[in-house]
Design a protein around this motif. Structure first.
Motif, PDB file in Angstrom:
ATOM      1  N   GLY A 167       0.853  -1.268  -0.027  1.00 18.70           N
ATOM      2  CA  GLY A 167       0.114   0.048   0.015  1.00 18.70           C
ATOM      3  C   GLY A 167       0.811   1.018   0.070  1.00 18.70           C
ATOM      4  N   GLN A 168       2.097   1.286   0.102  1.00 18.64           N
ATOM      5  CA  GLN A 168       2.971   2.289   0.003  1.00 18.64           C
ATOM      6  C   GLN A 168       2.846   3.073  -1.353  1.00 18.64           C
ATOM      7  OE1 GLN A 168       7.241   1.631   0.002  1.00 18.64           O
ATOM      8  NE2 GLN A 168       7.728   3.695   0.730  1.00 18.64           N
ATOM      9  N   PRO A 169       2.500   4.423  -1.132  1.00 20.47           N
ATOM     10  CA  PRO A 169       2.356   5.209  -2.504  1.00 20.47           C
ATOM     11  C   PRO A 169       3.642   5.639  -2.716  1.00 20.47           C
ATOM     12  CG  PRO A 169       1.916   6.646  -0.425  1.00 20.47           C
ATOM     13  CD  PRO A 169       1.961   5.161   0.012  1.00 20.47           C
ATOM     14  N   LEU A 170       3.985   5.373  -4.071  1.00 20.14           N
ATOM     15  CA  LEU A 170       5.266   5.806  -4.930  1.00 20.14           C
ATOM     16  C   LEU A 170       4.778   6.731  -6.182  1.00 20.14           C
ATOM     17  CD1 LEU A 170       7.116   2.629  -4.752  1.00 20.14           C
ATOM     18  CD2 LEU A 170       7.304   4.383  -3.426  1.00 20.14           C
ATOM     19  N   PRO A 171       5.645   7.645  -6.453  1.00 25.54           N
ATOM     20  CA  PRO A 171       5.495   8.273  -7.608  1.00 25.54           C
ATOM     21  C   PRO A 171       5.862   7.246  -8.831  1.00 25.54           C
ATOM     22  CG  PRO A 171       7.703   8.668  -6.796  1.00 25.54           C
ATOM     23  CD  PRO A 171       6.912   7.910  -5.877  1.00 25.54           C
ATOM     24  N   GLU A 172       5.420   7.846  -9.952  1.00 31.71           N
ATOM     25  CA  GLU A 172       5.520   7.039 -11.425  1.00 31.71           C
ATOM     26  C   GLU A 172       6.991   6.807 -11.299  1.00 31.71           C
ATOM     27  OE1 GLU A 172       4.509   6.956 -15.904  1.00 31.71           O
ATOM     28  OE2 GLU A 172       3.229   7.469 -14.464  1.00 31.71           O
ATOM     29  N   LEU A 173       7.656   5.662 -11.539  1.00 32.69           N
ATOM     30  CA  LEU A 173       9.021   5.260 -11.731  1.00 32.69           C
ATOM     31  C   LEU A 173       9.412   4.356 -12.841  1.00 32.69           C
ATOM     32  CD1 LEU A 173       9.747   4.428  -7.994  1.00 32.69           C
ATOM     33  CD2 LEU A 173      10.470   6.320  -9.019  1.00 32.69           C
ATOM     34  N   ASP A 174      10.518   4.614 -13.460  1.00 31.18           N
ATOM     35  CA  ASP A 174      11.019   3.897 -14.496  1.00 31.18           C
ATOM     36  C   ASP A 174      11.727   2.567 -13.845  1.00 31.18           C
ATOM     37  OD1 ASP A 174      11.824   2.818 -16.815  1.00 31.18           O
ATOM     38  OD2 ASP A 174      13.683   4.313 -17.150  1.00 31.18           O
ATOM     39  N   ALA A 175      10.880   1.665 -13.232  1.00 29.23           N
ATOM     40  CA  ALA A 175      11.521   0.624 -12.314  1.00 29.23           C
ATOM     41  C   ALA A 175      10.174  -0.346 -12.302  1.00 29.23           C
ATOM     42  CB  ALA A 175      11.961   0.944 -10.995  1.00 29.23           C
ATOM     43  N   ASP A 176      10.731  -1.774 -11.948  1.00 29.63           N
ATOM     44  CA  ASP A 176       9.565  -2.448 -11.727  1.00 29.63           C
ATOM     45  C   ASP A 176       9.192  -2.422 -10.271  1.00 29.63           C
ATOM     46  OD1 ASP A 176       9.791  -3.607 -14.133  1.00 29.63           O
ATOM     47  OD2 ASP A 176      11.164  -5.147 -13.759  1.00 29.63           O
TER      48      ASP A 176
END
Length: 177
Positions: free
Chosen positions: A37-46
């Motif tokens: 459930g941790q919110p993350l920004p859009e990332l160039d990662a899996d």
């Protein structure tokens, strides 16, 4: 720090974006392990989610190593999200000995051991599971149970990790090459 480190801003960007950008220059795929459930920004990662919240970096490391193994990688660079000054040069410095020595783990040592800034054999995800099943939660437990090599180096700004807002504000400005 009192808040989620991954989304804490440094020079206008979340810490996780700085780390992903540095790792992306040397690693493919880049895998970010996040809490459920941790919110993350859009990332160039899996993005891979921990199965259990609040267990700590050993479980997250095992999850990331398993994902890297499933992606066909023999080794992975493992680091914390709280290292905004991380550089590709640091990864390169550790990658050479990791291949040459065929060690399970290669860590930097600049007066202290940096468990979350090293090259790990991806097959160690099974050892991590065994350690967790045995009640172990420390990265030190994994390092002690593995063939580990430490690369001695002078103090590295790239190894700076931040644990408080004051530490974050005391960081030098990023230099863009």
């Amino acid at each position: 720090m009192g808040r989620d480190k991954a989304t804490t801003l440094y020079e206008g960007k979340p810490l996780v974006e700085h780390v992903v950008a540095a790792v992306r220059t040397r690693c493919n795929p880049v895998i970010v392990v996040a809490a459920p459930g941790q919110p993350l920004p859009e990332l160039d990662a899996d993005i891979v989610r921990d199965e259990l919240p609040g267990v700590g970096p050993l479980l997250a490391t095992g999850r990331g190593l398993r994902a890297a193994a499933e992606a066909g990688r023999d080794r992975a660079f493992v680091c914390g999200v709280d290292m905004p000054l991380l550089t590709a040069d640091l990864i390169d410095t550790l990658a050479g000995p990791a291949v040459a020595l065929d060690a399970d783990i290669v860590l930097p040592w600049d007066g202290r051991t940096h468990y979350l800034a090293g090259i790990y054999r991806t097959s160690l995800h099974t050892r991590v599971a065994e350690l967790i099943d045995a009640g172990k939660r420390s990265m030190r437990d994994l390092v002690r149970a593995s063939d580990t090599h430490q690369v001695v180096m002078p103090k590295q700004v790239a190894l700076t990790n931040v644990n408080t807002v004051d530490e974050l504000h005391s960081l030098p400005p990023l230099r863009i090459a």
